[in-house]
Write an enzyme that holds these catalytic residues in place. Structure first.
Site, short mmCIF file in Angstrom:
data_model
loop_
_atom_site.label_atom_id
_atom_site.label_comp_id
_atom_site.label_asym_id
_atom_site.label_seq_id
_atom_site.Cartn_x
_atom_site.Cartn_y
_atom_site.Cartn_z
N LYS A 296 0.82 -1.20 0.00
CA LYS A 296 0.00 0.00 0.00
C LYS A 296 0.87 1.26 0.00
O LYS A 296 2.04 1.25 0.35
CB LYS A 296 -0.94 0.00 1.21
N ARG B 215 -4.04 -10.30 3.92
CA ARG B 215 -4.21 -10.28 2.46
C ARG B 215 -2.93 -9.71 1.85
O ARG B 215 -2.62 -8.53 2.04
CB ARG B 215 -5.43 -9.43 2.10
#
Length: 359
Positions: free
Chosen positions: A294, A329
């Site tokens: 991210k 994840r």
């Protein structure tokens, strides 16, 4: 946010309950972590309260405590079982031409995509999270029939190979197509709010669903808002979504939650959520953390591009494991699985002897 709500964050983690006075430590969500106190957040601010003093805090605190310590039962999904007594890896598999992380490597080739998913399972993933539409900021909306056509043949191949598959979509038609092809779980970044048909589809199917927080799910999830207390506000939002799903006929025992790292949140917001992850056990549901590659990693590491964020991704995965997160994840499965095996070895050794630790 309106008036502050009472929240409990487990703190003062200890290596083992062995030797601790009775009632002085508690087990986190039936997992591998034990803790001795709560950081209590409420109208009067924040304070640290020992676990043994929890009954004095009132009915809501007792309800949150019961949810925090309750074991998360495994999900029996056909021939596969997804356990939550230790952190598991959900492997990200995209079949989009505009993915921020893989540049569309598997777009238009269902056989290659399925083969990549099988490799992820062989590397230790417990679940393949398959997406046919990019949810990065500014990504183009994909027509639902096209998205279904992208994912259906990949789900069919993965399911035929015995894989446990979740479908990462916000569209009811895609959910239906993927579930019919053999997917077992719905993972919706809009928490079943983007498509009015999504809630009935999930309730009718009886499948597990992952509800992710975003501040504007109808608009794509990336609208920026000013949070007064991001942990409290995301918690309250997810609590309300769980209640809405249960009221619509979704089994609470089949709901997972995701705080939505990177969706409509600043760097400071994301860091606060990650530091406050243990708070979300108070929702009583397994937690998914999706922080792999991210933007926050790049922001903290000289603007490293997505394909150079492995170290930060593994660091965040281990932070999640330390907070008792059940499902991580990730893009980089072998590296994350190896890191978790080492973490698990350390936890196993610590639990076999008396010891003391700190948060």
């Amino acid at each position: 946010m309106a008036d502050p709500i009472l929240l409990l964050r487990p703190v003062q983690f200890v290596d083992t309950p062995v030797g601790a006075p009775e009632g002085s430590v508690a087990r986190l969500a039936g997992g591998m972590q034990w803790f001795a106190a709560y950081e209590v957040t409420g109208p009067d601010g924040r304070r640290i309260v020992p676990v043994a003093e929890l009954p004095s805090l009132g009915a809501r605190a007792r309800r949150l405590h019961d949810r925090i310590i309750a074991p998360r039962p495994p999900l029996a999904l056909g021939a596969r079982t997804l356990r939550f007594d230790q952190p598991q890896v959900a492997a990200i598999l995209n079949v989009t031409p505009d993915s921020f992380s893989d540049g569309g490597r598997h777009a238009g080739d269902p056989a290659a995509a399925a083969a990549a998913g099988i490799d992820q399972l062989a590397a230790g993933a417990a679940l393949i999270d398959l997406g046919g539409e990019s949810t990065r900021p500014g990504a183009a909306l994909v027509w639902e029939e096209e998205e279904a056509a992208r994912v259906r043949p990949v789900v069919e191949r993965l399911a035929a190979a015995g894989a446990l598959v979740s479908i990462d979509t916000r569209k009811a038609l895609v959910m239906e197509a993927a579930l019919a092809a053999g997917a077992a779980i719905v993972n919706d970044v809009s928490a079943l709010l983007w498509d009015d048909r999504a809630m009935p589809v999930v309730a009718r199917a009886g499948c597990p669903v992952i509800l992710m927080h975003s501040p504007d799910p109808k608009q794509g999830g990336h609208g920026r808002v000013a949070y007064r207390d991001v942990v409290a506000e995301v918690f309250a939002w997810l609590e309300a979504r769980i209640d809405a799903c249960v009221a619509a006929g979704v089994d609470r025992a089949r709901i997972l939650v995701d705080p939505g790292i990177g969706f409509g949140k600043s760097l400071a917001d994301n860091l606060a959520l990650i530091n406050g992850l243990a708070t979300f056990h108070g929702l009583g549901c397994p937690i998914m953390l999706g922080a792999s590659r991210k933007r926050l990693i790049g922001a903290l590491s000289d603007e490293a591009p997505a394909d150079r964020r492995l170290g930060g991704s593994v660091a965040l995965a281990l932070k999640g494991a330390e907070a008792g997160v059940q499902l991580l994840r990730v893009h980089d499965v072998p590296e994350t699985v190896q890191a978790l095996k080492v973490w698990r070895g350390l936890r196993d050794q610590a639990l076999t002897r008396p010891g003391r630790g700190s948060e």
